[in-house]
Motif scaffolding. Structure first.
Motif, PDB file in Angstrom:
ATOM      1  N   ASP A 142       0.742  -0.988   0.019  1.00  0.00           N
ATOM      2  CA  ASP A 142      -0.080   0.024   0.047  1.00  0.00           C
ATOM      3  C   ASP A 142       0.841   1.147  -0.102  1.00  0.00           C
ATOM      4  O   ASP A 142       0.568   2.093  -0.806  1.00  0.00           O
ATOM      5  CB  ASP A 142      -0.691   0.186   1.259  1.00  0.00           C
ATOM      6  N   PHE A 143       2.011   0.975   0.753  1.00  0.00           N
ATOM      7  CA  PHE A 143       3.044   2.328   0.825  1.00  0.00           C
ATOM      8  C   PHE A 143       3.434   2.633  -0.719  1.00  0.00           C
ATOM      9  O   PHE A 143       3.414   3.781  -1.040  1.00  0.00           O
ATOM     10  CB  PHE A 143       3.801   2.026   1.799  1.00  0.00           C
ATOM     11  N   ALA A 144       3.794   1.721  -1.371  1.00  0.00           N
ATOM     12  CA  ALA A 144       4.537   1.591  -2.726  1.00  0.00           C
ATOM     13  C   ALA A 144       3.586   2.221  -3.759  1.00  0.00           C
ATOM     14  O   ALA A 144       3.585   3.163  -4.617  1.00  0.00           O
ATOM     15  CB  ALA A 144       4.993   0.314  -3.106  1.00  0.00           C
ATOM     16  N   VAL A 145       2.218   1.698  -3.671  1.00  0.00           N
ATOM     17  CA  VAL A 145       1.182   2.112  -4.480  1.00  0.00           C
ATOM     18  C   VAL A 145       0.739   3.583  -4.245  1.00  0.00           C
ATOM     19  O   VAL A 145       0.879   4.461  -5.161  1.00  0.00           O
ATOM     20  CB  VAL A 145      -0.126   1.285  -4.366  1.00  0.00           C
ATOM     21  N   GLY A 146       1.000   4.004  -2.898  1.00  0.00           N
ATOM     22  CA  GLY A 146       0.497   5.369  -2.535  1.00  0.00           C
ATOM     23  C   GLY A 146       1.673   6.432  -3.074  1.00  0.00           C
ATOM     24  O   GLY A 146       1.502   7.333  -3.714  1.00  0.00           O
ATOM     25  N   SER A 147       2.755   5.802  -2.999  1.00  0.00           N
ATOM     26  CA  SER A 147       4.138   6.652  -3.373  1.00  0.00           C
ATOM     27  C   SER A 147       4.091   6.833  -4.918  1.00  0.00           C
ATOM     28  O   SER A 147       4.461   7.984  -5.374  1.00  0.00           O
ATOM     29  CB  SER A 147       5.342   5.856  -3.002  1.00  0.00           C
ATOM     30  N   ARG A 148       3.674   5.983  -5.804  1.00  0.00           N
ATOM     31  CA  ARG A 148       3.457   5.938  -7.078  1.00  0.00           C
ATOM     32  C   ARG A 148       2.481   6.722  -7.560  1.00  0.00           C
ATOM     33  O   ARG A 148       2.646   7.565  -8.446  1.00  0.00           O
ATOM     34  CB  ARG A 148       3.219   4.269  -7.635  1.00  0.00           C
ATOM     35  N   THR A 149       1.307   6.734  -6.716  1.00  0.00           N
ATOM     36  CA  THR A 149       0.277   7.731  -6.948  1.00  0.00           C
ATOM     37  C   THR A 149       0.763   9.090  -6.928  1.00  0.00           C
ATOM     38  O   THR A 149       0.458  10.176  -7.945  1.00  0.00           O
ATOM     39  CB  THR A 149      -1.098   7.347  -6.237  1.00  0.00           C
ATOM     40  N   ARG A 150       1.309   9.355  -5.907  1.00  0.00           N
ATOM     41  CA  ARG A 150       1.951  10.672  -5.539  1.00  0.00           C
ATOM     42  C   ARG A 150       2.881  11.304  -6.560  1.00  0.00           C
ATOM     43  O   ARG A 150       2.898  12.315  -7.220  1.00  0.00           O
ATOM     44  CB  ARG A 150       2.528  10.962  -4.365  1.00  0.00           C
ATOM     45  N   ALA A 151       3.874  10.214  -7.288  1.00  0.00           N
ATOM     46  CA  ALA A 151       4.741  10.688  -8.182  1.00  0.00           C
ATOM     47  C   ALA A 151       4.003  10.698  -9.720  1.00  0.00           C
ATOM     48  O   ALA A 151       4.482  11.885 -10.114  1.00  0.00           O
ATOM     49  CB  ALA A 151       5.789   9.567  -8.245  1.00  0.00           C
ATOM     50  N   VAL A 152       2.946   9.971  -9.857  1.00  0.00           N
ATOM     51  CA  VAL A 152       2.547  10.090 -11.108  1.00  0.00           C
ATOM     52  C   VAL A 152       1.607  11.484 -11.337  1.00  0.00           C
ATOM     53  O   VAL A 152       1.770  12.150 -12.076  1.00  0.00           O
ATOM     54  CB  VAL A 152       1.432   8.875 -11.355  1.00  0.00           C
ATOM     55  N   ALA A 169      -1.003  13.235 -24.089  1.00  0.00           N
ATOM     56  CA  ALA A 169      -0.543  12.035 -24.989  1.00  0.00           C
ATOM     57  C   ALA A 169       0.266  11.026 -24.165  1.00  0.00           C
ATOM     58  O   ALA A 169       0.286   9.839 -24.454  1.00  0.00           O
ATOM     59  CB  ALA A 169       0.431  12.572 -25.977  1.00  0.00           C
ATOM     60  N   VAL A 170       0.263  11.604 -22.928  1.00  0.00           N
ATOM     61  CA  VAL A 170       1.303  10.345 -21.995  1.00  0.00           C
ATOM     62  C   VAL A 170       0.198   9.776 -21.077  1.00  0.00           C
ATOM     63  O   VAL A 170      -0.791  10.216 -20.756  1.00  0.00           O
ATOM     64  CB  VAL A 170       2.354  11.382 -21.178  1.00  0.00           C
ATOM     65  N   ASP A 171       0.791   8.443 -20.803  1.00  0.00           N
ATOM     66  CA  ASP A 171       0.053   7.556 -20.018  1.00  0.00           C
ATOM     67  C   ASP A 171       1.040   7.038 -19.165  1.00  0.00           C
ATOM     68  O   ASP A 171       1.668   6.030 -19.526  1.00  0.00           O
ATOM     69  CB  ASP A 171      -0.758   6.393 -20.913  1.00  0.00           C
ATOM     70  N   PRO A 172       0.950   7.432 -17.901  1.00  0.00           N
ATOM     71  CA  PRO A 172       1.733   7.057 -16.751  1.00  0.00           C
ATOM     72  C   PRO A 172       1.572   5.671 -16.367  1.00  0.00           C
ATOM     73  O   PRO A 172       2.344   5.075 -15.710  1.00  0.00           O
ATOM     74  CB  PRO A 172       1.432   8.176 -15.749  1.00  0.00           C
ATOM     75  N   SER A 173       0.387   5.017 -16.752  1.00  0.00           N
ATOM     76  CA  SER A 173       0.416   3.457 -16.309  1.00  0.00           C
ATOM     77  C   SER A 173       1.039   2.682 -17.504  1.00  0.00           C
ATOM     78  O   SER A 173       1.087   1.483 -17.078  1.00  0.00           O
ATOM     79  CB  SER A 173      -1.244   3.088 -16.539  1.00  0.00           C
ATOM     80  N   SER A 174       1.632   3.242 -18.529  1.00  0.00           N
ATOM     81  CA  SER A 174       2.385   2.365 -19.431  1.00  0.00           C
ATOM     82  C   SER A 174       3.783   2.315 -19.061  1.00  0.00           C
ATOM     83  O   SER A 174       4.422   3.466 -18.704  1.00  0.00           O
ATOM     84  CB  SER A 174       2.269   3.026 -20.724  1.00  0.00           C
ATOM     85  N   LEU A 241      10.455  12.042 -11.694  1.00  0.00           N
ATOM     86  CA  LEU A 241       9.170  11.594 -11.123  1.00  0.00           C
ATOM     87  C   LEU A 241       8.810  10.158 -11.983  1.00  0.00           C
ATOM     88  O   LEU A 241       8.305   9.330 -11.483  1.00  0.00           O
ATOM     89  CB  LEU A 241       8.192  12.574 -11.333  1.00  0.00           C
ATOM     90  N   ALA A 242       9.185  10.273 -13.012  1.00  0.00           N
ATOM     91  CA  ALA A 242       9.035   9.108 -14.082  1.00  0.00           C
ATOM     92  C   ALA A 242       9.882   7.861 -13.366  1.00  0.00           C
ATOM     93  O   ALA A 242       9.340   6.665 -13.454  1.00  0.00           O
ATOM     94  CB  ALA A 242       9.346   9.238 -15.427  1.00  0.00           C
ATOM     95  N   ALA A 243      11.047   8.104 -13.083  1.00  0.00           N
ATOM     96  CA  ALA A 243      12.125   7.074 -12.385  1.00  0.00           C
ATOM     97  C   ALA A 243      11.194   6.288 -11.046  1.00  0.00           C
ATOM     98  O   ALA A 243      11.408   5.406 -10.805  1.00  0.00           O
ATOM     99  CB  ALA A 243      13.421   7.406 -12.286  1.00  0.00           C
ATOM    100  N   ARG A 244      10.808   7.461 -10.083  1.00  0.00           N
ATOM    101  CA  ARG A 244      10.098   7.173  -9.010  1.00  0.00           C
ATOM    102  C   ARG A 244       8.938   6.361  -9.192  1.00  0.00           C
ATOM    103  O   ARG A 244       8.722   5.300  -8.679  1.00  0.00           O
ATOM    104  CB  ARG A 244      10.106   8.318  -8.196  1.00  0.00           C
ATOM    105  N   ALA A 245       8.102   6.648 -10.177  1.00  0.00           N
ATOM    106  CA  ALA A 245       6.973   6.106 -10.653  1.00  0.00           C
ATOM    107  C   ALA A 245       6.941   4.816 -10.997  1.00  0.00           C
ATOM    108  O   ALA A 245       6.629   3.716 -10.669  1.00  0.00           O
ATOM    109  CB  ALA A 245       6.048   6.735 -11.533  1.00  0.00           C
ATOM    110  N   ALA A 246       8.132   4.429 -12.041  1.00  0.00           N
ATOM    111  CA  ALA A 246       8.498   3.246 -12.448  1.00  0.00           C
ATOM    112  C   ALA A 246       9.102   2.329 -11.232  1.00  0.00           C
ATOM    113  O   ALA A 246       8.611   1.116 -11.328  1.00  0.00           O
ATOM    114  CB  ALA A 246       9.602   3.452 -13.656  1.00  0.00           C
ATOM    115  N   ALA A 247       9.887   2.921 -10.480  1.00  0.00           N
ATOM    116  CA  ALA A 247      10.404   1.895  -9.425  1.00  0.00           C
ATOM    117  C   ALA A 247       9.425   1.503  -8.549  1.00  0.00           C
ATOM    118  O   ALA A 247       9.408   0.459  -8.048  1.00  0.00           O
ATOM    119  CB  ALA A 247      11.504   2.737  -8.647  1.00  0.00           C
TER     120      ALA A 247
END
Length: 391
Positions: A142-152, A169-174, A241-247
């Motif tokens: 849950d912590f990782a998902v929350g961190s990803r959401t904030r980064a995205v 045009a960007v899809d951050p879920s990709s 931010l993209a690197a953090r969201a991917a990690a």
């Protein structure tokens, strides 16, 4: 408050803290036996338990983290353990004739509430090492998902401020798009890298189809050629931010795999996977968040999950029912939005969704109604360990 140590306490309340707790013991009549500070160390907690006497019910306002040692020592001493939820404690304190908020007052409020209103307490179930490990993994996920959401969300904000057309045009879920942004940066970085390198990065990340990557390249080239100035911080922020969201996405996926492996062979988990719309993520959340033995009926579980209606009645002037805004929000969202996969299906829940829509319900309200109906089945399956069978 005068401290008087007497044997035979009925309740021993702890207002827990990081370095020390406040312990208040009361007897069956509600008289305070002692109220003092106790260091958050095993020996000090054990002395307070011994002074309260064997059989005293230990009540804590937090059962995890800073309250975990109290719960563990009380278990080791053979004392029953209960939890007074924070919101219940706050409301109870409002009934006491005090205006100050101190640890001593909070501990006495917990103790007197336990003695006078025992129905407000929640039993703290014993947890096996395997269950504790599973809970910790779920919390970290849950912590990782929350961190990803904030980064995205922050990434979207940066892109939107720079160029709304490129942001759309960007899809951050990709995964491959995040990889491109993390390595090349924003539109100027993508154009400077060139089409060949751009395609190489996108294809190396996996999942990039040529048509999709060409659309992102066109959007980046148009943005970089629009005549707007390149901001020095833009590319750096996009990369970070993209690197953090991917990690964070990779970490959440890794933890999902660990949770699934830990639950392999679990009777309740395997049975829940047979329920329509319940996948590994929802089943794992149910197993880790819900101790079904604590609920006497599916109605109580629905109230805990925030799926039970909130009824309001007063004389003849007020009589209404509205959706609940409380409950366990994580569980509530999983239960509701996992029902999206049931829309258009021919099972009992898909047909129930259609009937709700036919009665004029909006989509989200119909999903919540389906989630409530399905929760009856989930409760029975978790209670009995029996797989779901249609009809």
């Amino acid at each position: 408050m005068e401290e008087r140590a007497r044997p035979g306490a009925a309740f021993l309340a702890f207002d827990v803290g990081k370095s020390s707790h406040r312990a208040c013991a009361v007897d069956a009549s509600g008289e305070v036996l002692f109220n003092r500070e106790v260091a958050n160390r095993p020996a000090d907690i054990d002395r307070a338990l011994a002074e309260a006497g064997a059989g005293a019910r230990v009540v804590v306002d937090q059962k995890r983290n800073i309250g975990a040692l109290v719960v563990a020592r009380a278990r080791a001493a053979g004392n029953p353990v209960s939890h007074l939820p924070g919101i219940a404690m706050k409301k109870a304190r409002d009934m006491f004739p005090v205006t100050a908020k101190t640890d001593a007052i909070d501990a006495e409020v917990i103790a007197r509430t336990a003695a006078g209103m025992p129905w407000t307490l929640r039993e703290v179930a014993e947890e096996t090492p395997a269950a504790a490990s599973l809970r910790m993994l779920a919390a970290q996920r849950d912590f990782a998902v929350g961190s990803r959401t904030r980064a995205v969300n922050r990434l979207r904000a940066v892109l939107l401020e720079a160029d709304p057309a490129f942001e759309s045009a960007v899809d951050p879920s990709s995964r491959w798009q995040l990889a491109v942004l993390a390595e090349l940066g924003g539109p100027f970085g993508i154009r400077a890298a060139g089409l060949r390198r751009f395609r190489s990065v996108a294809e190396r990340a996996g999942g990039a189809r040529r048509a999709a990557s060409d659309r992102l390249w066109a959007a980046a080239a148009a943005s970089a050629s629009s005549g707007r100035p390149e901001l020095a911080a833009e590319s750096e922020l996009v990369r970070s931010l993209a690197a953090r969201a991917a990690a964070d996405s990779a970490e959440a996926a890794r933890l999902d795999a660990l949770i699934s492996d830990s639950l392999a062979g679990d009777e309740a988990y395997e049975a829940l996977l047979t329920v329509p719309g319940v996948g590994p993520k929802t089943a794992a959340a149910l197993v880790t968040l819900v101790d079904v033995s604590m609920f006497r009926s599916h109605d109580e579980l629905a109230a805990y999950a925030g799926l039970a209606p909130c009824n309001r009645q007063s004389g003849t002037s007020l009589n209404s029912s509205s959706p609940s805004r409380g409950g366990n929000r994580t569980l509530k969202n999983l239960l509701i939005y996992s029902c999206t996969s049931l829309v258009g299906t021919d099972n009992r829940f898909g047909r129930y969704y259609d009937s709700c829509r036919a009665r004029g319900m909006r989509h989200n309200k119909a999903l919540k109604a389906v989630a409530r109906k399905r929760l009856k089945v989930i409760y029975a399956i978790m209670r009995d360990g029996t797989p779901y069978r249609e009809g």
